[in-house]
Scaffold this active site. Structure first.
Site, mmCIF file in Angstrom:
data_model
loop_
_atom_site.group_PDB
_atom_site.id
_atom_site.type_symbol
_atom_site.label_atom_id
_atom_site.label_comp_id
_atom_site.label_asym_id
_atom_site.label_seq_id
_atom_site.Cartn_x
_atom_site.Cartn_y
_atom_site.Cartn_z
ATOM 1 N N LEU A 35 -6.162 4.008 -1.774
ATOM 2 C CA LEU A 35 -6.173 2.474 -2.563
ATOM 3 C C LEU A 35 -7.774 2.207 -3.230
ATOM 4 O O LEU A 35 -8.732 3.105 -3.142
ATOM 5 C CB LEU A 35 -6.805 1.553 -1.702
ATOM 6 C CG LEU A 35 -4.727 1.636 -0.656
ATOM 7 C CD1 LEU A 35 -4.958 0.032 0.376
ATOM 8 C CD2 LEU A 35 -3.906 0.763 -1.732
ATOM 9 N N HIS A 39 -5.763 -1.857 -6.112
ATOM 10 C CA HIS A 39 -4.922 -2.317 -5.765
ATOM 11 C C HIS A 39 -5.117 -3.745 -4.579
ATOM 12 O O HIS A 39 -4.999 -4.548 -4.250
ATOM 13 C CB HIS A 39 -4.857 -1.417 -4.546
ATOM 14 C CG HIS A 39 -4.271 0.288 -5.076
ATOM 15 N ND1 HIS A 39 -4.558 1.350 -4.841
ATOM 16 C CD2 HIS A 39 -2.612 0.257 -5.146
ATOM 17 C CE1 HIS A 39 -3.710 2.006 -5.437
ATOM 18 N NE2 HIS A 39 -3.081 1.747 -6.061
ATOM 19 N N GLY A 149 0.984 -4.260 -10.746
ATOM 20 C CA GLY A 149 -0.076 -4.133 -11.801
ATOM 21 C C GLY A 149 0.866 -4.362 -12.570
ATOM 22 O O GLY A 149 1.893 -2.987 -12.797
ATOM 23 N N ARG A 150 -0.144 -4.700 -13.417
ATOM 24 C CA ARG A 150 0.524 -4.063 -15.132
ATOM 25 C C ARG A 150 0.447 -3.070 -15.841
ATOM 26 O O ARG A 150 0.333 -2.273 -16.612
ATOM 27 C CB ARG A 150 -0.221 -5.710 -16.180
ATOM 28 C CG ARG A 150 -0.148 -6.952 -15.843
ATOM 29 C CD ARG A 150 0.499 -7.595 -17.240
ATOM 30 N NE ARG A 150 -0.397 -8.349 -17.755
ATOM 31 C CZ ARG A 150 -1.101 -9.589 -16.687
ATOM 32 N NH1 ARG A 150 -0.372 -10.551 -16.489
ATOM 33 N NH2 ARG A 150 -2.197 -10.662 -17.888
ATOM 34 N N ASP A 152 1.762 -0.325 -14.874
ATOM 35 C CA ASP A 152 2.766 0.253 -14.549
ATOM 36 C C ASP A 152 3.908 -0.782 -15.101
ATOM 37 O O ASP A 152 4.120 -1.217 -14.467
ATOM 38 C CB ASP A 152 3.485 0.816 -12.566
ATOM 39 C CG ASP A 152 1.545 1.524 -12.616
ATOM 40 O OD1 ASP A 152 2.190 2.703 -12.684
ATOM 41 O OD2 ASP A 152 0.513 1.298 -12.112
#
Ligand code: AMP
Length: 295
Positions: A35, A39, A149-150, A152
């Site tokens: 992490l 994250h 998360g953007r 990905d």
């Protein structure tokens, strides 16, 4: 704050049901561990939407190709648990592979359409693995707000699709890409980069910023935008997997001779040494990852 740590899927399901029965609302942040601040920003975002946040830490074997880095993917469960607790997670789920894919396991979730573009053809089976594990986690946690998360971007679209299609009781919330001060998107895989590769990887946010600037200044040729990004990455010694200008919802690439609309996804994947890095911006919507868009 100390969190409960669970390893057995049925226990997670039971515990989530109990918490909901007591009136708590659940947030979910699925991760593969190792992490970082990206994250943890998701955990904090989840706390804004729910009274109890579940973080899952599971390096999911089915989303890795045979020549990918499943074995050597960074793992640091003790450190991850500490970070999750500091960020305010209430429940941490760290299952074994054999429990998530028990003997006889024979079901996979496939999302069509969206997975035909960008990383889809280059990582066969990847999104099937992602869709399958996320569906399992949603089945265990149940009604919740799940944060992704953007960074990905394609993964988010695939998960939004599967939630709608399978009518799952999960609300998807997305969080912007968290970056280093030089613009590089945080990623567990950045740990693989040598000092020289790390230096060269800066070109990715620089090239995306440059494209935002060009698009903002009126450049509407998809091929010119793509080629400019590609040239910058190649010049810095990266090996480009793809540079795509695409519709932000369907991910269908803008045809080479059509005008790029006012809002379009620009997504890249490139190898820096042996490490494959991805990043994206939505042209016409996102601020440049590097202030001033310098190259
Ligand atoms: P991973 O552990 O790589 O599977 O990522 C778990 C979640 O963290 C996914 O929703 C990712 O999109 C998200 N994530 C990873 N890196 C970042 C970042 N730099 N900024 C925001 N979210 C991220």
């Amino acid at each position: 704050m100390s969190a409960s740590i669970l390893r057995v899927p049925s226990e997670l399901q039971l515990r989530c049901d109990e918490h909901r029965a007591r009136g708590l609302t659940l947030g979910l942040v699925p991760t593969m561990g190792a992490l970082h601040e990206g994250h943890l920003a998701l955990v904090k975002e989840a706390r804004e939407h729910a009274s109890l946040v579940v973080v899952t830490i599971f390096v999911n074997p089915t989303q890795f190709g045979p020549n990918e880095d499943f074995q050597k993917y960074p793992r640091d469960t003790a450190g991850d648990i500490r970070k999750c607790e500091q960020a305010g997670a209430g429940l941490i789920f760290t299952p074994d592979v054999a429990d998530m894919y028990p003997k006889g396991d024979a079901t996979r979730v496939q999302v069509h359409g969206l997975t035909e573009y960008l990383c889809g053809p280059l990582r066969p089976g990847h999104f099937e693995g992602v869709a399958t594990i996320v569906t399992k986690l949603f089945a265990l946690v149940g009604r919740s707000v799940a944060v992704f998360g953007r960074k990905d971007y394609q993964q988010v679209k695939v998960i939004e699709r599967l939630v709608a299609d399978l009518m799952l009781p999960v609300k998807i919330v997305t969080h912007p890409t968290v970056r280093e001060t030089d613009g590089l998107a945080l990623s567990s895989r950045n740990a693989y980069l040598s000092a020289d590769e790390r230096e060269r990887a800066r070109v990715i946010p620089q090239a995306l910023s440059h494209a935002i600037q060009q698009h903002g200044a009126g450049l509407r040729s998809a091929s010119a935008l793509r080629e400019n990004v590609q040239a910058l990455l190649t010049k810095a010694g990266l090996r480009v997997d793809y540079v795509s200008v695409a519709d932000p919802e369907t991910l269908v690439p803008v045809s080479e001779n059509a005008d790029v609309p006012d809002t379009a996804l620009l997504a890249v994947a490139a190898f820096c040494g042996k490490t494959r890095l991805i990043d994206n911006v939505v042209l016409g919507r996102d601020a440049p990852p590097v202030a001033g868009g310098s190259v």
